[in-house]
Enzyme design. Sequence first.
Site, PDB file in Angstrom:
ATOM      1  N   GLN A 174     -11.402 -42.608 -60.968  1.00 57.08           N
ATOM      2  CA  GLN A 174     -12.586 -43.409 -60.625  1.00 57.08           C
ATOM      3  C   GLN A 174     -12.674 -43.639 -59.122  1.00 57.08           C
ATOM      4  O   GLN A 174     -13.753 -43.541 -58.522  1.00 57.08           O
ATOM      5  CB  GLN A 174     -12.526 -44.747 -61.375  1.00 57.08           C
ATOM      6  CG  GLN A 174     -13.825 -45.518 -61.368  1.00 57.08           C
ATOM      7  CD  GLN A 174     -14.930 -44.816 -62.170  1.00 57.08           C
ATOM      8  OE1 GLN A 174     -14.657 -44.015 -63.036  1.00 57.08           O
ATOM      9  NE2 GLN A 174     -16.170 -45.103 -61.824  1.00 57.08           N
ATOM     10  N   HIS A 234     -11.604 -41.768 -56.766  1.00 51.84           N
ATOM     11  CA  HIS A 234     -11.953 -40.535 -56.053  1.00 51.84           C
ATOM     12  C   HIS A 234     -13.316 -39.983 -56.459  1.00 51.84           C
ATOM     13  O   HIS A 234     -13.754 -38.952 -55.915  1.00 51.84           O
ATOM     14  CB  HIS A 234     -10.870 -39.475 -56.289  1.00 51.84           C
ATOM     15  CG  HIS A 234      -9.602 -39.759 -55.533  1.00 51.84           C
ATOM     16  ND1 HIS A 234      -8.665 -40.656 -55.971  1.00 51.84           N
ATOM     17  CD2 HIS A 234      -9.138 -39.284 -54.360  1.00 51.84           C
ATOM     18  CE1 HIS A 234      -7.678 -40.719 -55.096  1.00 51.84           C
ATOM     19  NE2 HIS A 234      -7.924 -39.905 -54.107  1.00 51.84           N
ATOM     20  N   GLY A 235     -13.983 -40.659 -57.390  1.00 56.38           N
ATOM     21  CA  GLY A 235     -15.303 -40.192 -57.813  1.00 56.38           C
ATOM     22  C   GLY A 235     -15.222 -38.787 -58.399  1.00 56.38           C
ATOM     23  O   GLY A 235     -14.225 -38.431 -59.040  1.00 56.38           O
ATOM     24  N   GLY A 236     -16.257 -37.979 -58.118  1.00 56.46           N
ATOM     25  CA  GLY A 236     -16.319 -36.627 -58.664  1.00 56.46           C
ATOM     26  C   GLY A 236     -15.141 -35.773 -58.220  1.00 56.46           C
ATOM     27  O   GLY A 236     -14.681 -34.893 -58.960  1.00 56.46           O
ATOM     28  N   GLU A 267       5.831 -39.382 -79.967  1.00 57.10           N
ATOM     29  CA  GLU A 267       6.958 -40.331 -80.003  1.00 57.10           C
ATOM     30  C   GLU A 267       6.525 -41.713 -80.481  1.00 57.10           C
ATOM     31  O   GLU A 267       7.033 -42.730 -80.012  1.00 57.10           O
ATOM     32  CB  GLU A 267       7.643 -40.430 -78.631  1.00 57.10           C
ATOM     33  CG  GLU A 267       8.258 -39.138 -78.128  1.00 57.10           C
ATOM     34  CD  GLU A 267       9.446 -38.669 -78.961  1.00 57.10           C
ATOM     35  OE1 GLU A 267      10.076 -39.517 -79.620  1.00 57.10           O
ATOM     36  OE2 GLU A 267       9.714 -37.453 -78.962  1.00 57.10           O
ATOM     37  N   THR A 312       2.653 -43.341 -81.884  1.00 59.58           N
ATOM     38  CA  THR A 312       1.382 -43.694 -81.231  1.00 59.58           C
ATOM     39  C   THR A 312       1.384 -45.172 -80.832  1.00 59.58           C
ATOM     40  O   THR A 312       2.216 -45.957 -81.291  1.00 59.58           O
ATOM     41  CB  THR A 312       0.192 -43.443 -82.188  1.00 59.58           C
ATOM     42  OG1 THR A 312       0.326 -44.335 -83.305  1.00 59.58           O
ATOM     43  CG2 THR A 312       0.139 -42.005 -82.656  1.00 59.58           C
ATOM     44  N   SER A 313       0.414 -45.521 -79.987  1.00 55.12           N
ATOM     45  CA  SER A 313       0.304 -46.931 -79.561  1.00 55.12           C
ATOM     46  C   SER A 313       0.127 -47.853 -80.764  1.00 55.12           C
ATOM     47  O   SER A 313       0.676 -48.960 -80.801  1.00 55.12           O
ATOM     48  CB  SER A 313      -0.868 -47.098 -78.590  1.00 55.12           C
ATOM     49  OG  SER A 313      -0.586 -46.468 -77.365  1.00 55.12           O
ATOM     50  N   GLU A 314      -0.646 -47.382 -81.759  1.00 51.32           N
ATOM     51  CA  GLU A 314      -0.880 -48.228 -82.938  1.00 51.32           C
ATOM     52  C   GLU A 314       0.437 -48.467 -83.689  1.00 51.32           C
ATOM     53  O   GLU A 314       0.693 -49.583 -84.162  1.00 51.32           O
ATOM     54  CB  GLU A 314      -1.903 -47.562 -83.873  1.00 51.32           C
ATOM     55  CG  GLU A 314      -3.333 -47.549 -83.341  1.00 51.32           C
ATOM     56  CD  GLU A 314      -3.563 -46.514 -82.240  1.00 51.32           C
ATOM     57  OE1 GLU A 314      -2.788 -45.540 -82.150  1.00 51.32           O
ATOM     58  OE2 GLU A 314      -4.505 -46.683 -81.456  1.00 51.32           O
TER      59      GLU A 314
HETATM   60  C1  FAD Z   1       1.526 -31.972 -77.490  1.00 51.68           C
HETATM   61  C2  FAD Z   1       2.227 -32.535 -78.702  1.00 51.68           C
HETATM   62  C3  FAD Z   1       3.568 -32.229 -78.892  1.00 51.68           C
HETATM   63  C4  FAD Z   1       4.241 -32.742 -80.017  1.00 51.68           C
HETATM   64  N1  FAD Z   1       5.563 -32.449 -80.164  1.00 51.68           N
HETATM   65  C5  FAD Z   1       6.222 -32.865 -81.240  1.00 51.68           C
HETATM   66  C6  FAD Z   1       7.607 -32.537 -81.439  1.00 51.68           C
HETATM   67  O1  FAD Z   1       8.231 -31.858 -80.618  1.00 51.68           O
HETATM   68  N2  FAD Z   1       8.234 -32.986 -82.550  1.00 51.68           N
HETATM   69  C7  FAD Z   1       7.569 -33.732 -83.481  1.00 51.68           C
HETATM   70  O2  FAD Z   1       8.187 -34.103 -84.479  1.00 51.68           O
HETATM   71  N3  FAD Z   1       6.266 -34.058 -83.326  1.00 51.68           N
HETATM   72  C8  FAD Z   1       5.576 -33.657 -82.225  1.00 51.68           C
HETATM   73  N4  FAD Z   1       4.245 -33.979 -82.065  1.00 51.68           N
HETATM   74  C9  FAD Z   1       3.571 -34.727 -83.124  1.00 51.68           C
HETATM   75  C10 FAD Z   1       3.355 -36.171 -82.764  1.00 51.68           C
HETATM   76  O3  FAD Z   1       4.567 -36.886 -82.907  1.00 51.68           O
HETATM   77  C11 FAD Z   1       2.247 -36.708 -83.692  1.00 51.68           C
HETATM   78  O4  FAD Z   1       1.034 -36.148 -83.226  1.00 51.68           O
HETATM   79  C12 FAD Z   1       2.192 -38.228 -83.680  1.00 51.68           C
HETATM   80  O5  FAD Z   1       3.316 -38.760 -84.362  1.00 51.68           O
HETATM   81  C13 FAD Z   1       0.921 -38.762 -84.376  1.00 51.68           C
HETATM   82  O6  FAD Z   1       0.824 -38.227 -85.666  1.00 51.68           O
HETATM   83  P1  FAD Z   1      -0.501 -37.468 -86.105  1.00 51.68           P
HETATM   84  O7  FAD Z   1      -0.926 -36.537 -85.007  1.00 51.68           O
HETATM   85  O8  FAD Z   1      -0.214 -36.903 -87.454  1.00 51.68           O
HETATM   86  O9  FAD Z   1      -1.605 -38.591 -86.175  1.00 51.68           O
HETATM   87  P2  FAD Z   1      -1.929 -39.490 -87.445  1.00 51.68           P
HETATM   88  O10 FAD Z   1      -0.653 -40.035 -88.033  1.00 51.68           O
HETATM   89  O11 FAD Z   1      -2.854 -38.738 -88.329  1.00 51.68           O
HETATM   90  O12 FAD Z   1      -2.681 -40.680 -86.747  1.00 51.68           O
HETATM   91  C14 FAD Z   1      -4.041 -40.566 -86.311  1.00 51.68           C
HETATM   92  C15 FAD Z   1      -4.442 -41.870 -85.691  1.00 51.68           C
HETATM   93  O13 FAD Z   1      -4.350 -42.927 -86.659  1.00 51.68           O
HETATM   94  C16 FAD Z   1      -3.493 -43.937 -86.195  1.00 51.68           C
HETATM   95  N5  FAD Z   1      -2.711 -44.483 -87.300  1.00 51.68           N
HETATM   96  C17 FAD Z   1      -1.956 -43.777 -88.201  1.00 51.68           C
HETATM   97  N6  FAD Z   1      -1.358 -44.610 -89.068  1.00 51.68           N
HETATM   98  C18 FAD Z   1      -1.748 -45.868 -88.736  1.00 51.68           C
HETATM   99  C19 FAD Z   1      -1.477 -47.160 -89.245  1.00 51.68           C
HETATM  100  N7  FAD Z   1      -0.677 -47.336 -90.297  1.00 51.68           N
HETATM  101  N8  FAD Z   1      -2.048 -48.215 -88.632  1.00 51.68           N
HETATM  102  C20 FAD Z   1      -2.867 -48.044 -87.559  1.00 51.68           C
HETATM  103  N9  FAD Z   1      -3.169 -46.859 -87.025  1.00 51.68           N
HETATM  104  C21 FAD Z   1      -2.624 -45.781 -87.607  1.00 51.68           C
HETATM  105  C22 FAD Z   1      -2.574 -43.279 -85.181  1.00 51.68           C
HETATM  106  O14 FAD Z   1      -2.064 -44.236 -84.266  1.00 51.68           O
HETATM  107  C23 FAD Z   1      -3.534 -42.296 -84.526  1.00 51.68           C
HETATM  108  O15 FAD Z   1      -4.287 -42.946 -83.536  1.00 51.68           O
HETATM  109  C24 FAD Z   1       3.555 -33.534 -80.940  1.00 51.68           C
HETATM  110  C25 FAD Z   1       2.198 -33.844 -80.729  1.00 51.68           C
HETATM  111  C26 FAD Z   1       1.542 -33.356 -79.624  1.00 51.68           C
HETATM  112  C27 FAD Z   1       0.076 -33.728 -79.402  1.00 51.68           C
END
Ligand code: FAD
Length: 96
Positions: free
Chosen positions: A49, A51-53, A76, A78-80
């Site tokens: 933001q 640096h703009g465009g 590792e 998700t935030s949720e």
């Molecule tokens: C580039 C990349 C590399 C990766 N490498 C590895 C690896 O080396 N080894 C490995 O094991 N995995 C790997 N992953 C997988 C990664 O760990 C999963 O993508 C991650 O755990 C999320 O699972 P999902 O993609 O199935 O999303 P989902 O489980 O389908 O979740 C989708 C959304 O719903 C939300 N959600 C799900 N359940 C709930 C709940 N109960 N309450 C609230 N919100 C919820 C999640 O937070 C997310 O926002 C990799 C993923 C990426 C993108």
Amino acid sequence: MAVELKAAELMVLEAAWKYDLGTATDQDMAMAKLKATEMLAMVADEAIQIHGGMGLMEDLPLERIWRDARVERIWEGTSEIQRHIISRSMLRPLGA
Ligand SMILES: Cc1cc2nc3c(=O)[nH]c(=O)nc-3n(C[C@H](O)[C@H](O)[C@H](O)COP(=O)(O)OP(=O)(O)OC[C@H]3O[C@@H](n4cnc5c(N)ncnc54)[C@H](O)[C@@H]3O)c2cc1C
């Protein structure tokens, strides 16, 4: 941005310190991961933001950093899921 970066760094250092002591909890780790990755997203976005465009041009490394930063809130745990871990740690001792 500097304040958020420092706050995240201190939380990660505290979690690592507790880990070395053998006293780290799931909540400590989840809070550190959540704070650091949410901070990274905010700082990367703000940097574009400012640096703009130009922030979206390949001349600067910002758009690459912003794209790379996005995955940190997904893998590792998700935030949720980190929020689930934190709320569970807080509520379970209360019998919830
Ligand atoms: C580039 C990349 C590399 C990766 N490498 C590895 C690896 O080396 N080894 C490995 O094991 N995995 C790997 N992953 C997988 C990664 O760990 C999963 O993508 C991650 O755990 C999320 O699972 P999902 O993609 O199935 O999303 P989902 O489980 O389908 O979740 C989708 C959304 O719903 C939300 N959600 C799900 N359940 C709930 C709940 N109960 N309450 C609230 N919100 C919820 C999640 O937070 C997310 O926002 C990799 C993923 C990426 C993108």
